[in-house]
Design an enzyme around this catalytic site. Structure first.
Site: not given
Ligand code: BEZ
Length: 211
Positions: A45
């Protein structure tokens, strides 16, 4: 309620990093990219938000506003913003909705319980100035989206609206386009005086009109 292409994008009022947002009013006459991410302080994210912030001038050229969302509270969003700037070299320059009561997530069906029953998946909605949903994408949490592709789809949608052309496989700005099948040859002659390559009666290839 299941949302489908062509439906009116549900309106809502929710808090964001830029203050409370009444969605339809905020959107005004712009196109909108509304996208959810699963959680604050997560790696994928963080990269998506930094990259999208860098693309904001490109979105603006196309009359598009961008707005993100996660179910985390506003205080978390506000402290995460500093990490995005530090690690991605770009300040957040669009609002992030805080949706801890899942008001927006539920309206847009962004929580898929068999994937995760509390976090939003990576949804993208492209909404036109008439507030109609024109495109939807759903990615899993572990796969970062390609925001260049989202820009490309906006170019395609806007070309279709403006010039009655569709875009072929893997089309990019400046490449040839396809005259929509619903347009008769007679009407096509008026819109495309330069002509077209008729490979089949339903496959009429022409130069991109607005370059
Ligand atoms: C991420 O944004 O890195 C992420 C968020 C939830 C699960 C896996 C990765």
């Amino acid at each position: 309620m299941t949302l489908r292409l062509g439906d009116t994008a549900p309106d809502f009022t929710q808090d964001s990093t830029e203050g409370p947002i009444s969605f339809h009013e905020w959107a005004g006459d712009s196109w909108v990219v509304l996208f959810s991410h699963p959680k604050d302080f997560t790696p994928v994210c963080t990269t998506e938000l930094g990259y999208t912030a860098k693309l904001v001038p490109e979105f603006a050229k196309r009359n598009v506003k961008v707005i993100g969302l996660s179910v985390d509270p506003l205080d978390d969003h506000k402290s995460w913003v500093g990490d995005i700037q530090e690690t991605q070299g770009q300040a957040l320059n669009f609002p992030l909705l805080a949706d801890p009561d899942r008001k927006v997530s539920d309206l847009y069906d962004m929580i898929h319980p068999n994937a995760n029953d509390t976090l939003t998946v990576r949804s993208v909605f492209i909404i036109d100035p008439n507030k109609k949903i024109r495109l939807m994408l759903t990615y899993p949490a572990s796969t970062g989206r390609n925001f260049d592709e989202i820009l490309r789809t906006i170019d395609s949608l806007q070309l279709t609206d403006g010039y009655k052309v569709a875009t072929p496989v893997n089309w990019k700005q400046g490449e040839d386009v396809i005259i929509v099948p619903s347009l008769s040859n007679e009407d096509a002659k008026k819109l495309f005086p330069q002509g077209w390559d008729e490979q089949k009666p339903y496959l009429r290839v022409t130069k991109q009109p607005n370059v």
